[in-house]
Write a protein that holds these residues in place. Structure first.
Motif, PDB file in Angstrom:
ATOM      1  N   TYR A  35       0.825  -1.220   0.000  1.00 20.12           N
ATOM      2  CA  TYR A  35       0.000   0.000   0.000  1.00 20.12           C
ATOM      3  C   TYR A  35       0.855   1.265   0.000  1.00 20.12           C
ATOM      4  CZ  TYR A  35      -4.358  -2.533   0.890  1.00 20.12           C
ATOM      5  OH  TYR A  35      -5.456  -3.343   0.784  1.00 20.12           O
ATOM      6  N   PHE A  36       1.922   1.243   0.761  1.00 25.04           N
ATOM      7  CA  PHE A  36       2.740   2.457   0.803  1.00 25.04           C
ATOM      8  C   PHE A  36       3.454   2.677  -0.521  1.00 25.04           C
ATOM      9  CE2 PHE A  36       6.516   4.988   1.423  1.00 25.04           C
ATOM     10  CZ  PHE A  36       5.980   6.087   2.056  1.00 25.04           C
ATOM     11  N   ARG A  63       2.514   1.752  -3.380  1.00 21.06           N
ATOM     12  CA  ARG A  63       1.540   2.221  -4.364  1.00 21.06           C
ATOM     13  C   ARG A  63       1.442   3.741  -4.310  1.00 21.06           C
ATOM     14  NH1 ARG A  63      -2.328  -2.572  -2.470  1.00 21.06           N
ATOM     15  NH2 ARG A  63      -4.173  -1.407  -3.107  1.00 21.06           N
ATOM     16  N   ARG A  64       1.360   4.256  -3.098  1.00 15.74           N
ATOM     17  CA  ARG A  64       1.313   5.715  -2.945  1.00 15.74           C
ATOM     18  C   ARG A  64       2.546   6.347  -3.602  1.00 15.74           C
ATOM     19  NH1 ARG A  64       3.845   9.208   0.631  1.00 15.74           N
ATOM     20  NH2 ARG A  64       2.686  11.055   1.225  1.00 15.74           N
ATOM     21  N   TYR A  82       2.260   5.904  -7.558  1.00 10.03           N
ATOM     22  CA  TYR A  82       1.153   6.689  -8.132  1.00 10.03           C
ATOM     23  C   TYR A  82       1.519   8.156  -8.140  1.00 10.03           C
ATOM     24  CZ  TYR A  82      -2.151   2.762  -7.719  1.00 10.03           C
ATOM     25  OH  TYR A  82      -2.793   1.568  -7.841  1.00 10.03           O
ATOM     26  N   ARG A  83       2.089   8.608  -7.036  1.00  4.67           N
ATOM     27  CA  ARG A  83       2.407  10.031  -6.959  1.00  4.67           C
ATOM     28  C   ARG A  83       3.614  10.379  -7.817  1.00  4.67           C
ATOM     29  NH1 ARG A  83       1.992  13.381  -1.459  1.00  4.67           N
ATOM     30  NH2 ARG A  83       0.059  12.584  -0.589  1.00  4.67           N
ATOM     31  N   ASP A 131      -0.221  10.861 -10.285  1.00  5.39           N
ATOM     32  CA  ASP A 131      -1.653  10.560 -10.187  1.00  5.39           C
ATOM     33  C   ASP A 131      -2.138  10.596  -8.752  1.00  5.39           C
ATOM     34  OD1 ASP A 131      -4.147   9.778 -10.908  1.00  5.39           O
ATOM     35  OD2 ASP A 131      -3.659   7.738 -11.452  1.00  5.39           O
ATOM     36  N   PRO A 132      -2.075  11.707  -8.054  1.00  3.52           N
ATOM     37  CA  PRO A 132      -1.630  13.054  -8.428  1.00  3.52           C
ATOM     38  C   PRO A 132      -0.139  13.245  -8.134  1.00  3.52           C
ATOM     39  CG  PRO A 132      -2.539  13.096  -6.217  1.00  3.52           C
ATOM     40  CD  PRO A 132      -2.601  11.667  -6.682  1.00  3.52           C
ATOM     41  N   ALA A 169       1.240  15.641  -6.518  1.00  2.40           N
ATOM     42  CA  ALA A 169       1.260  16.004  -5.098  1.00  2.40           C
ATOM     43  C   ALA A 169      -0.145  16.510  -4.817  1.00  2.40           C
ATOM     44  CB  ALA A 169       2.296  17.097  -4.819  1.00  2.40           C
ATOM     45  N   CYS A 170      -0.483  16.648  -3.541  1.00  2.67           N
ATOM     46  CA  CYS A 170      -1.850  17.068  -3.235  1.00  2.67           C
ATOM     47  C   CYS A 170      -2.101  18.474  -3.773  1.00  2.67           C
ATOM     48  CB  CYS A 170      -2.061  17.070  -1.727  1.00  2.67           C
ATOM     49  SG  CYS A 170      -1.615  15.505  -0.988  1.00  2.67           S
ATOM     50  N   GLU A 185      -3.143  17.339 -12.360  1.00  2.72           N
ATOM     51  CA  GLU A 185      -2.486  16.185 -12.976  1.00  2.72           C
ATOM     52  C   GLU A 185      -2.835  16.087 -14.453  1.00  2.72           C
ATOM     53  OE1 GLU A 185      -4.844  12.341 -11.830  1.00  2.72           O
ATOM     54  OE2 GLU A 185      -4.494  13.469 -10.001  1.00  2.72           O
ATOM     55  N   TYR A 229      -9.555   8.107 -15.583  1.00  3.17           N
ATOM     56  CA  TYR A 229      -9.177   7.556 -14.284  1.00  3.17           C
ATOM     57  C   TYR A 229     -10.090   6.428 -13.822  1.00  3.17           C
ATOM     58  CZ  TYR A 229      -7.928   7.362  -9.354  1.00  3.17           C
ATOM     59  OH  TYR A 229      -7.541   6.938  -8.114  1.00  3.17           O
ATOM     60  N   LYS A 230      -9.490   5.310 -13.454  1.00  6.45           N
ATOM     61  CA  LYS A 230     -10.284   4.210 -12.886  1.00  6.45           C
ATOM     62  C   LYS A 230      -9.757   3.801 -11.510  1.00  6.45           C
ATOM     63  CE  LYS A 230     -12.659   2.370 -16.750  1.00  6.45           C
ATOM     64  NZ  LYS A 230     -11.933   2.721 -17.979  1.00  6.45           N
ATOM     65  N   GLY A 231      -8.687   4.429 -11.084  1.00  4.43           N
ATOM     66  CA  GLY A 231      -8.125   4.086  -9.776  1.00  4.43           C
ATOM     67  C   GLY A 231      -7.728   2.626  -9.714  1.00  4.43           C
ATOM     68  N   GLU A 232      -8.099   1.975  -8.634  1.00  8.30           N
ATOM     69  CA  GLU A 232      -7.770   0.560  -8.481  1.00  8.30           C
ATOM     70  C   GLU A 232      -8.999  -0.303  -8.732  1.00  8.30           C
ATOM     71  OE1 GLU A 232      -5.844   0.375  -4.580  1.00  8.30           O
ATOM     72  OE2 GLU A 232      -3.957   0.881  -5.570  1.00  8.30           O
ATOM     73  N   MET A 252     -12.746   1.339  -4.619  1.00  8.04           N
ATOM     74  CA  MET A 252     -11.571   0.989  -5.412  1.00  8.04           C
ATOM     75  C   MET A 252     -11.059   2.159  -6.261  1.00  8.04           C
ATOM     76  SD  MET A 252     -10.509  -1.790  -4.541  1.00  8.04           S
ATOM     77  CE  MET A 252     -11.048  -2.938  -3.334  1.00  8.04           C
ATOM     78  N   TYR A 253     -11.836   3.237  -6.317  1.00  8.02           N
ATOM     79  CA  TYR A 253     -11.325   4.410  -7.035  1.00  8.02           C
ATOM     80  C   TYR A 253     -10.217   5.102  -6.245  1.00  8.02           C
ATOM     81  CZ  TYR A 253     -14.818   4.155 -10.668  1.00  8.02           C
ATOM     82  OH  TYR A 253     -15.564   3.744 -11.738  1.00  8.02           O
ATOM     83  N   CYS A 264      -3.750  12.170   0.298  1.00 13.87           N
ATOM     84  CA  CYS A 264      -3.934  13.617   0.426  1.00 13.87           C
ATOM     85  C   CYS A 264      -5.014  13.931   1.453  1.00 13.87           C
ATOM     86  CB  CYS A 264      -4.287  14.228  -0.924  1.00 13.87           C
ATOM     87  SG  CYS A 264      -2.903  14.161  -2.062  1.00 13.87           S
TER      88      CYS A 264
END
Ligand code: SF4
Ligand code: SF4
Ligand code: FES
Lengths: 235, 248
Positions: A78-79, A81-82, A85-86, A91-92, A94-95, A99, A104-107, B198-199, B205
């Motif tokens: 999980y970490f 992935r962050r 992705y960033r 994606d993004p 940064a906050c 972007e 976008y479909k995320g996970e 899942m999105y 953030c």
């Protein structure tokens, strides 16, 4: 508000993105190069943590047999992935920073939906931990007696960080007791979950130090084994 | 602070169209951004729209973007900020006027959740709960629904998936319901299919933004994702459930 990477933020938001992208990409390149190189994994009592099983083959680099475990574990972490992705996919980036446009479909869709298999990689990663400790202990045994070199410290440090990284995993936290709601009736699980949760707070830190420590230890052993440097023997 | 003066750049306009207007106002010890905005409203520009209520970081009304960061205006000290201080409405939401955005989506989402996946107590629930049992829920209950995490979440802000994704604040609410020891409902299917969990790509953030310091990603979203994975993305567990039945 319109352009990619535009933002009203006034701080140097790109520093974190850039630094983590660089370390992450360099670590991947280094590991691939080493796996392809397929030698210089051993020196004296040291065995590189990149290569915890001394399997001998002529046709494929031995690291290939085992590298899918740490690679798969990290890629699905999980970490981690962050991190990618960033810093790799922006994606993004940064906050609160714009972007690039994308569908976008995320996970929720292939291939990222496969990241849910993290728990299986966790299982193999847990199996690897005692093997790393075995080699860490062996690195203190010099021709039958107790000794210590810089390599022993590096290998030991790597085992400690790897253990902390695995034990602080989010999937492990879930398995250890996160799945449970009525803790007053499961006191033992509650205590384990609390302990894992306390490690989990620093999961990101353990991710980075264990990533760096495995590379440092491997690099040191590679340089010894190829005869580039001499061992710093402490006693 | 030059000569005891602070410079503000405040977004003024309606329905997304507008400009940043500059204001120079006297600095006062301990001043927060909301003080500055209220000074402007009372002394310089009476028609400036701003929403606020408690001025104690508890109602969540004064959420805005200050120097590009999602913040509560009443909690953000002027002396900690770079000048000029840029104040904008929450951009992820439809804009109404000046610093006010239309956050009615929040209410709609919560109402929908209460209807579809609301709290459903166990038949034999024992309401004398121990400390351990309310530990998780206590953190989630701290949410003041300010909307800052929703404003910063790129799934909503950038990708505008308001119809498909309930966002971090309501995932936190879902985590509260789902982890409640006296609750009997199973919301995992709903979370996956309607709530769009899942999105979320766990880029955290929301956690950075939360003024209540809720660890939204680590403590609410990831544990929920793990539960969803138990149910839908774990082939071994799924087979075991088929063979042995029940909640394995
Ligand atoms: S972690 Fe998930 S919910 Fe939170 S801001 Fe990122 S994408 Fe949105
Ligand atoms: S979770 Fe935090 S940031 Fe999000 S609405 Fe609640 S209090 Fe605000
Ligand atoms: S979440 Fe990072 S290793 Fe499991």
């Amino acid at each position: 508000m319109e352009r990619t990477f535009s933002t009203s933020r006034t701080d140097s938001w790109w520093v974190e993105t850039l630094v983590s992208a660089s370390v992450f990409v360099l670590a991947i390149i280094y590991s691939i190069v080493r796996a392809l190189e397929g030698k210089f994994f051993q020196w004296g009592p040291y065995l590189s943590p990149l290569y915890p099983f001394p399997i001998e083959t002529a046709w494929i680099s031995p690291a290939m047999f085992t590298m899918w475990v740490p690679a798969g574990f990290r890629i699905t972490c999980y970490f981690c992935r962050r991190v990618y992705y960033r810093s790799v996919f922006a994606d993004p980036p940064a906050c609160m920073v714009r972007e690039p446009k994308r569908n976008y479909k995320g996970e929720s869709a292939f291939p990222y939906i496969l990241l849910n298999l993290h728990r299986y990689f966790l299982f193999f990663a847990i199996l690897f931990v005692p093997i790393h400790w075995f080699h860490a202990i062996k690195s203190f045994i010099w021709e039958g007696s107790f000794g210590m070199g810089l390599g022993s410290i590096l290998i030991l440090a790597d085992s400690v960080f790897l253990t902390l990284y695995v034990l602080s995993c989010h999937s492990f936290r879930h398995l250890s007791g996160g799945r449970i709601d009525n803790y007053s009736q499961n006191n033992a699980r509650y205590k384990i979950w609390k302990f894992v949760s306390s490690l989990n707070k620093n999961h990101g830190f353990f991710f980075w130090v264990s990533l760096i420590s495995v590379i440092v230890a491997d690099l040191y052993i590679r340089l010894l084994s190829s005869g580039t440097i001499n061992e710093i023997r402490i006693f | 602070m030059k000569n005891g003066e602070v410079t503000f750049l405040v977004f003024r306009g309606e329905r997304e169209k507008g400009i940043f207007k500059e204001y120079k106002i006297p600095y006062q010890e301990g001043m927060v951004v909301l003080d500055g905005i209220l000074y402007i409203q009372s002394k310089l520009d009476g028609d400036m729209a701003v929403r606020w209520n408690c001025k104690a970081a508890k109602c969540g009304s004064c959420a805005a973007e200050i120097n590009g960061k999602p913040s509560l205006m009443c909690k953000t000290k002027v002396k900690d900020l770079e000048q000029p201080i840029k104040v904008e409405p929450m951009r992820a939401y439809p804009h109404i006027k000046d610093l006010v955005s239309d956050t009615s989506w929040n209410m709609k989402t919560r109402r929908n959740m209460i209807q579809k996946i609301g709290f459903s107590p166990k038949k034999d629930a024992n309401w004398r709960m121990k400390d351990q049992d309310i530990e998780k829920g206590r953190e989630f209950r701290a949410c003041i629904e300010c909307g800052l995490c929703l404003d910063t979440c790129h799934v909503l802000r950038e990708h505008k998936l308001f119809e498909k994704f309930i966002g971090p604040a309501y995932l936190t609410f879902a985590a509260y319901l789902e982890t409640h020891p006296m609750d009997s409902a199973n919301r995992l299917k709903w979370l996956k299919e309607e709530g769009g969990i899942m999105y979320c790509n766990i880029t955290k953030c929301c956690t950075e933004a939360c003024p209540e310091e809720i660890h939204i990603t680590d403590n609410a979203i990831i544990p929920l994702k793990e539960r969803v994975a138990d149910e839908f993305f774990d082939p071994i567990r799924m087979i075991a459930r088929k063979i042995f039945g029940g909640k394995s």
